[in-house]
Write a protein that holds these residues in place. Structure first.
Motif, mmCIF file in Angstrom:
data_model
loop_
_atom_site.group_PDB
_atom_site.id
_atom_site.type_symbol
_atom_site.label_atom_id
_atom_site.label_comp_id
_atom_site.label_asym_id
_atom_site.label_seq_id
_atom_site.Cartn_x
_atom_site.Cartn_y
_atom_site.Cartn_z
ATOM 1 N N THR A 1 47.448 38.567 48.670
ATOM 2 C CA THR A 1 48.312 38.776 47.509
ATOM 3 C C THR A 1 47.536 38.557 46.214
ATOM 4 O O THR A 1 47.652 39.350 45.270
ATOM 5 C CB THR A 1 49.528 37.829 47.564
ATOM 6 O OG1 THR A 1 50.259 38.105 48.756
ATOM 7 C CG2 THR A 1 50.420 38.002 46.353
ATOM 8 N N LEU A 2 46.749 37.485 46.149
ATOM 9 C CA LEU A 2 45.948 37.224 44.958
ATOM 10 C C LEU A 2 44.919 38.319 44.713
ATOM 11 O O LEU A 2 44.717 38.761 43.577
ATOM 12 C CB LEU A 2 45.256 35.865 45.070
ATOM 13 C CG LEU A 2 46.173 34.656 44.991
ATOM 14 C CD1 LEU A 2 45.406 33.391 45.325
ATOM 15 C CD2 LEU A 2 46.818 34.559 43.628
ATOM 16 N N ILE A 3 44.277 38.788 45.765
ATOM 17 C CA ILE A 3 43.275 39.851 45.635
ATOM 18 C C ILE A 3 43.921 41.141 45.156
ATOM 19 O O ILE A 3 43.409 41.808 44.250
ATOM 20 C CB ILE A 3 42.530 40.049 46.969
ATOM 21 C CG1 ILE A 3 41.641 38.827 47.228
ATOM 22 C CG2 ILE A 3 41.720 41.336 46.971
ATOM 23 C CD1 ILE A 3 41.078 38.745 48.623
ATOM 24 N N GLU A 4 45.037 41.499 45.725
ATOM 25 C CA GLU A 4 45.721 42.733 45.316
ATOM 26 C C GLU A 4 46.275 42.619 43.898
ATOM 27 O O GLU A 4 46.272 43.599 43.149
ATOM 28 C CB GLU A 4 46.830 43.087 46.300
ATOM 29 C CG GLU A 4 46.318 43.553 47.648
ATOM 30 C CD GLU A 4 45.401 44.761 47.546
ATOM 31 O OE1 GLU A 4 45.698 45.717 46.800
ATOM 32 O OE2 GLU A 4 44.356 44.757 48.222
ATOM 33 N N THR A 5 46.730 41.442 43.518
ATOM 34 C CA THR A 5 47.202 41.234 42.146
ATOM 35 C C THR A 5 46.060 41.437 41.162
ATOM 36 O O THR A 5 46.240 42.049 40.104
ATOM 37 C CB THR A 5 47.806 39.829 41.984
ATOM 38 O OG1 THR A 5 48.895 39.692 42.900
ATOM 39 C CG2 THR A 5 48.305 39.603 40.571
ATOM 40 N N ALA A 6 44.886 40.936 41.499
ATOM 41 C CA ALA A 6 43.716 41.142 40.638
ATOM 42 C C ALA A 6 43.406 42.627 40.514
ATOM 43 O O ALA A 6 43.162 43.131 39.414
ATOM 44 C CB ALA A 6 42.512 40.389 41.192
ATOM 45 N N LYS A 7 43.428 43.332 41.625
ATOM 46 C CA LYS A 7 43.149 44.772 41.601
ATOM 47 C C LYS A 7 44.168 45.522 40.740
ATOM 48 O O LYS A 7 43.800 46.441 40.003
ATOM 49 C CB LYS A 7 43.143 45.343 43.017
ATOM 50 C CG LYS A 7 41.947 44.918 43.828
ATOM 51 C CD LYS A 7 42.036 45.518 45.220
ATOM 52 C CE LYS A 7 40.920 45.077 46.119
ATOM 53 N NZ LYS A 7 41.068 45.633 47.481
ATOM 54 N N ASP B 1 38.049 42.610 38.827
ATOM 55 C CA ASP B 1 37.267 42.480 40.055
ATOM 56 C C ASP B 1 37.672 41.166 40.732
ATOM 57 O O ASP B 1 37.478 40.088 40.156
ATOM 58 C CB ASP B 1 35.778 42.474 39.722
ATOM 59 C CG ASP B 1 34.885 42.330 40.936
ATOM 60 O OD1 ASP B 1 35.396 42.258 42.068
ATOM 61 O OD2 ASP B 1 33.657 42.287 40.740
ATOM 62 N N PRO B 2 38.233 41.217 41.942
ATOM 63 C CA PRO B 2 38.730 40.004 42.595
ATOM 64 C C PRO B 2 37.658 38.930 42.790
ATOM 65 O O PRO B 2 37.928 37.746 42.592
ATOM 66 C CB PRO B 2 39.250 40.492 43.943
ATOM 67 C CG PRO B 2 39.529 41.928 43.754
ATOM 68 C CD PRO B 2 38.540 42.412 42.737
ATOM 69 N N GLN B 3 36.450 39.312 43.144
ATOM 70 C CA GLN B 3 35.394 38.325 43.372
ATOM 71 C C GLN B 3 35.007 37.615 42.074
ATOM 72 O O GLN B 3 34.854 36.394 42.043
ATOM 73 C CB GLN B 3 34.176 38.972 43.993
ATOM 74 C CG GLN B 3 33.098 37.969 44.358
ATOM 75 C CD GLN B 3 31.939 38.613 45.082
ATOM 76 O OE1 GLN B 3 31.911 39.816 45.304
ATOM 77 N NE2 GLN B 3 30.979 37.801 45.455
ATOM 78 N N VAL B 4 34.881 38.365 41.003
ATOM 79 C CA VAL B 4 34.550 37.770 39.706
ATOM 80 C C VAL B 4 35.685 36.853 39.252
ATOM 81 O O VAL B 4 35.440 35.735 38.787
ATOM 82 C CB VAL B 4 34.285 38.873 38.657
ATOM 83 C CG1 VAL B 4 34.102 38.283 37.268
ATOM 84 C CG2 VAL B 4 33.079 39.699 39.054
ATOM 85 N N MET C 1 45.815 33.165 36.126
ATOM 86 C CA MET C 1 46.174 34.359 36.891
ATOM 87 C C MET C 1 45.352 35.563 36.405
ATOM 88 O O MET C 1 44.790 35.526 35.305
ATOM 89 C CB MET C 1 47.673 34.638 36.757
ATOM 90 C CG MET C 1 48.539 33.531 37.357
ATOM 91 S SD MET C 1 48.150 33.188 39.095
ATOM 92 C CE MET C 1 48.751 34.649 39.876
ATOM 93 N N PRO C 2 45.271 36.619 37.202
ATOM 94 C CA PRO C 2 44.431 37.765 36.834
ATOM 95 C C PRO C 2 44.738 38.354 35.469
ATOM 96 O O PRO C 2 43.827 38.748 34.748
ATOM 97 C CB PRO C 2 44.701 38.779 37.936
ATOM 98 C CG PRO C 2 45.088 37.966 39.106
ATOM 99 C CD PRO C 2 45.835 36.792 38.537
ATOM 100 N N TRP C 3 46.005 38.396 35.077
ATOM 101 C CA TRP C 3 46.326 38.977 33.767
ATOM 102 C C TRP C 3 45.825 38.076 32.639
ATOM 103 O O TRP C 3 45.476 38.560 31.597
ATOM 104 C CB TRP C 3 47.812 39.284 33.637
ATOM 105 C CG TRP C 3 48.708 38.142 33.989
ATOM 106 C CD1 TRP C 3 49.105 37.110 33.168
ATOM 107 C CD2 TRP C 3 49.299 37.889 35.251
ATOM 108 N NE1 TRP C 3 49.911 36.245 33.850
ATOM 109 C CE2 TRP C 3 50.051 36.689 35.133
ATOM 110 C CE3 TRP C 3 49.288 38.550 36.483
ATOM 111 C CZ2 TRP C 3 50.770 36.159 36.201
ATOM 112 C CZ3 TRP C 3 50.006 38.014 37.516
ATOM 113 C CH2 TRP C 3 50.737 36.829 37.379
ATOM 114 N N GLY C 4 45.760 36.772 32.866
ATOM 115 C CA GLY C 4 45.199 35.868 31.872
ATOM 116 C C GLY C 4 43.692 36.031 31.760
ATOM 117 O O GLY C 4 43.130 35.994 30.667
ATOM 118 N N TYR C 5 43.047 36.235 32.889
ATOM 119 C CA TYR C 5 41.606 36.471 32.893
ATOM 120 C C TYR C 5 41.287 37.795 32.212
ATOM 121 O O TYR C 5 40.350 37.879 31.410
ATOM 122 C CB TYR C 5 41.069 36.470 34.323
ATOM 123 C CG TYR C 5 39.613 36.862 34.406
ATOM 124 C CD1 TYR C 5 38.614 35.962 34.077
ATOM 125 C CD2 TYR C 5 39.234 38.156 34.781
ATOM 126 C CE1 TYR C 5 37.277 36.324 34.138
ATOM 127 C CE2 TYR C 5 37.911 38.515 34.840
ATOM 128 C CZ TYR C 5 36.933 37.590 34.527
ATOM 129 O OH TYR C 5 35.613 37.956 34.574
#
Length: 50
Positions: free
Chosen positions: A6-12, A17-20, A41-45
């Motif tokens: 879920t976290l990886i797909e949210t980043a995508k 980039d999920p790894q970064v 969270m990914p949107w904050g990054y």
């Protein structure tokens, strides 16, 4: 596993980039306040990286 996927797909979905992103989160989380976890969270990054 479901949480990780879920976290990886949210980043995508946020064009991150999920790894970064995960590397960044792991480096930030130790000194981060628990009440402000939404900033990690990914949107904050994505907002910080832009």
């Amino acid at each position: 596993m479901a949480i990780a996927f879920t976290l990886i797909e949210t980043a995508k979905l946020n064009n991150v980039d999920p790894q970064v992103w995960l590397t960044w989160v792991l480096s930030q989380i130790a000194d981060h306040k628990i009440t402000r976890l939404d900033e990690l969270m990914p949107w904050g990054y994505a907002a910080q990286a832009a």
